[in-house]
Design a protein around this motif. Structure first.
Motif, mmCIF file in Angstrom:
data_model
loop_
_atom_site.group_PDB
_atom_site.id
_atom_site.type_symbol
_atom_site.label_atom_id
_atom_site.label_comp_id
_atom_site.label_asym_id
_atom_site.label_seq_id
_atom_site.Cartn_x
_atom_site.Cartn_y
_atom_site.Cartn_z
ATOM 1 N N MET A 87 -3.956 -19.605 -5.491
ATOM 2 C CA MET A 87 -2.967 -18.559 -5.243
ATOM 3 C C MET A 87 -3.196 -17.394 -6.215
ATOM 4 O O MET A 87 -3.236 -17.573 -7.419
ATOM 5 N N MET A 88 -3.368 -16.184 -5.664
ATOM 6 C CA MET A 88 -3.630 -15.010 -6.488
ATOM 7 C C MET A 88 -2.355 -14.550 -7.191
ATOM 8 O O MET A 88 -1.244 -14.724 -6.692
ATOM 9 N N PHE A 89 -2.523 -13.953 -8.344
ATOM 10 C CA PHE A 89 -1.399 -13.382 -9.079
ATOM 11 C C PHE A 89 -0.917 -12.123 -8.365
ATOM 12 O O PHE A 89 -1.701 -11.366 -7.813
ATOM 13 N N THR A 90 0.390 -11.872 -8.421
ATOM 14 C CA THR A 90 0.905 -10.592 -7.968
ATOM 15 C C THR A 90 0.657 -9.560 -9.074
ATOM 16 O O THR A 90 0.391 -9.907 -10.224
ATOM 17 N N GLU A 91 0.775 -8.292 -8.723
ATOM 18 C CA GLU A 91 0.595 -7.248 -9.730
ATOM 19 C C GLU A 91 1.690 -7.329 -10.793
ATOM 20 O O GLU A 91 1.436 -7.073 -11.975
ATOM 21 N N ALA A 92 2.893 -7.704 -10.383
ATOM 22 C CA ALA A 92 3.979 -7.840 -11.354
ATOM 23 C C ALA A 92 3.682 -8.979 -12.336
ATOM 24 O O ALA A 92 3.909 -8.854 -13.542
ATOM 25 N N VAL A 150 4.700 -1.592 -2.883
ATOM 26 C CA VAL A 150 3.851 -0.819 -1.962
ATOM 27 C C VAL A 150 2.407 -1.280 -2.129
ATOM 28 O O VAL A 150 1.934 -1.488 -3.245
ATOM 29 N N SER A 151 1.688 -1.456 -1.036
ATOM 30 C CA SER A 151 0.302 -1.919 -1.114
ATOM 31 C C SER A 151 -0.555 -0.914 -1.883
ATOM 32 O O SER A 151 -0.249 0.288 -1.883
ATOM 33 N N PRO A 152 -1.628 -1.373 -2.555
ATOM 34 C CA PRO A 152 -2.477 -0.462 -3.323
ATOM 35 C C PRO A 152 -3.023 0.707 -2.504
ATOM 36 O O PRO A 152 -3.069 1.842 -2.993
ATOM 37 N N GLY A 153 -3.413 0.445 -1.251
ATOM 38 C CA GLY A 153 -3.936 1.514 -0.414
ATOM 39 C C GLY A 153 -2.905 2.597 -0.135
ATOM 40 O O GLY A 153 -3.185 3.798 -0.256
ATOM 41 N N ARG A 154 -1.709 2.193 0.243
ATOM 42 C CA ARG A 154 -0.646 3.162 0.519
ATOM 43 C C ARG A 154 -0.212 3.859 -0.772
ATOM 44 O O ARG A 154 0.136 5.049 -0.766
ATOM 45 N N ARG A 166 -3.864 0.951 -15.252
ATOM 46 C CA ARG A 166 -3.865 1.617 -13.944
ATOM 47 C C ARG A 166 -2.520 1.412 -13.236
ATOM 48 O O ARG A 166 -1.964 2.355 -12.654
ATOM 49 N N LEU A 167 -1.992 0.197 -13.301
ATOM 50 C CA LEU A 167 -0.701 -0.081 -12.667
ATOM 51 C C LEU A 167 0.432 0.691 -13.344
ATOM 52 O O LEU A 167 1.328 1.225 -12.672
ATOM 53 N N LEU A 168 0.402 0.744 -14.671
ATOM 54 C CA LEU A 168 1.450 1.473 -15.386
ATOM 55 C C LEU A 168 1.392 2.967 -15.066
ATOM 56 O O LEU A 168 2.432 3.622 -14.966
ATOM 57 N N ARG A 212 -2.138 4.666 -3.252
ATOM 58 C CA ARG A 212 -3.110 5.737 -3.504
ATOM 59 C C ARG A 212 -2.755 6.989 -2.688
ATOM 60 O O ARG A 212 -2.868 8.117 -3.164
ATOM 61 N N ARG A 213 -2.346 6.743 -1.448
ATOM 62 C CA ARG A 213 -2.013 7.876 -0.570
ATOM 63 C C ARG A 213 -0.771 8.606 -1.080
ATOM 64 O O ARG A 213 -0.735 9.840 -1.088
ATOM 65 N N TYR A 214 0.244 7.864 -1.517
ATOM 66 C CA TYR A 214 1.441 8.495 -2.078
ATOM 67 C C TYR A 214 1.092 9.305 -3.325
ATOM 68 O O TYR A 214 1.624 10.399 -3.543
ATOM 69 N N LEU A 215 0.195 8.784 -4.156
ATOM 70 C CA LEU A 215 -0.212 9.516 -5.352
ATOM 71 C C LEU A 215 -0.931 10.812 -4.976
ATOM 72 O O LEU A 215 -0.741 11.854 -5.614
ATOM 73 N N GLU A 216 -1.754 10.752 -3.924
ATOM 74 C CA GLU A 216 -2.428 11.960 -3.444
ATOM 75 C C GLU A 216 -1.412 12.988 -2.969
ATOM 76 O O GLU A 216 -1.503 14.186 -3.270
ATOM 77 N N LEU A 217 -0.429 12.517 -2.194
ATOM 78 C CA LEU A 217 0.588 13.434 -1.662
ATOM 79 C C LEU A 217 1.436 14.042 -2.775
ATOM 80 O O LEU A 217 1.883 15.184 -2.679
ATOM 81 N N ALA A 218 1.640 13.255 -3.841
ATOM 82 C CA ALA A 218 2.427 13.760 -4.970
ATOM 83 C C ALA A 218 1.597 14.671 -5.863
ATOM 84 O O ALA A 218 2.129 15.270 -6.813
ATOM 85 N N GLY A 219 0.293 14.752 -5.579
ATOM 86 C CA GLY A 219 -0.569 15.630 -6.354
ATOM 87 C C GLY A 219 -0.897 15.123 -7.731
ATOM 88 O O GLY A 219 -1.226 15.904 -8.640
ATOM 89 N N THR A 220 -0.831 13.782 -7.925
ATOM 90 C CA THR A 220 -1.077 13.225 -9.253
ATOM 91 C C THR A 220 -2.449 12.591 -9.395
ATOM 92 O O THR A 220 -2.838 12.173 -10.468
ATOM 93 N N MET A 221 -3.196 12.522 -8.273
ATOM 94 C CA MET A 221 -4.526 11.920 -8.346
ATOM 95 C C MET A 221 -5.497 12.908 -8.983
ATOM 96 O O MET A 221 -5.490 14.098 -8.659
ATOM 97 N N ALA A 222 -6.330 12.407 -9.891
ATOM 98 C CA ALA A 222 -7.311 13.271 -10.553
ATOM 99 C C ALA A 222 -8.411 13.648 -9.562
ATOM 100 O O ALA A 222 -8.747 12.875 -8.692
#
Length: 233
Positions: A1-6, A217-221, A195-197, A223-233
């Protein structure tokens, strides 16, 4: 069983700020070791719990980048868990030197925490010592006899000193490269936790989400929210 991100963040927080040895113990507990017993486990047995934790957090493939000690060429390779599990530890073993017969046990983390000299560490690992029919105090063993113990300890607990046989495709040099699961795992955990923090911080500022809401929220989604918020480098 994989660990959750939390759960991964919880493990990182519990081990963060500790010295290397105590951090390895904390990670072993997260990997399933009993807290009251982990310090007295053979180092190789402790590292088995670190391998188990790493598999649950990141899987069984271990990508590595190694520099050839001869020509300096960087070599990429991927190890598997099987490559990093030599053989089981022997609880006790015997070495015979110059007429002495010494029964010894593997080094534990508690030994490394409490002992600060090589000779004292070796003496501490001696269970019994005899010269013929006479029992000998460990403190009275000659240096030559104790000097035979390091190789015997390494042979008896190979998981404590894993070495990977490598050869350089450029210069043909062959060598045995050490692999430290505690260092490898902590490097991965540290990078992942940071990265999570960052994700939590950025999305909390952008949308007012809590940590739990961000991690839901899934990692893929994400990333998309971060792009929309303009915080992705």
């Amino acid at each position: 069983m994989m660990f959750t991100e939390a759960s991964l963040l919880d493990v990182w927080e519990a081990a963060h700020g500790l010295g290397a040895l105590r951090r390895a113990l904390a990670l072993a507990v997260a990997g399933g070791a009993e807290p009251a017993e982990v310090g007295d486990l053979a180092v190789g047995r402790r590292d088995e719990f670190l391998l188990a934790l790493r598999e649950r957090c990141f899987g069984t493939a271990f990508p590595c980048l190694v520099s050839c000690p001869s020509c300096g060429e960087e070599l990429e390779l991927e190890l598997s868990s099987r490559d990093l599990r030599p053989s089981q530890v022997d609880a006790c073993a015997v070495v015979a030197v110059d007429g002495y017969e010494v029964e010894f046990r593997a080094v534990t983390s508690r030994d490394l925490l409490e002992v600060h000299s090589r000779r004292t560490l070796l003496e501490r690992c001696v269970v019994t010592a005899r010269l013929g029919d006479q029992e000998v105090e460990r403190s009275e063993l000659p240096d030559a006899v104790l000097g035979a113990l390091p190789d015997a300890l390494a042979a008896g607990d190979p998981q404590a000193d894993v070495r990977i046989d490598l050869d350089c495709a450029v210069c043909g040099h062959r060598w045995a490269s050490p692999f430290d699961i505690a260092v490898y795992l902590w490097t991965e955990l540290e990078a992942c936790a940071r990265r999570l923090l960052y994700d939590v911080h950025a999305l909390a500022l952008a949308y007012g989400w809590s940590e739990a809401e961000v991690l839901a929220v899934s990692p893929g989604r994400r990333r998309r929210y971060l792009e929309l918020a303009g915080t992705m480098a």
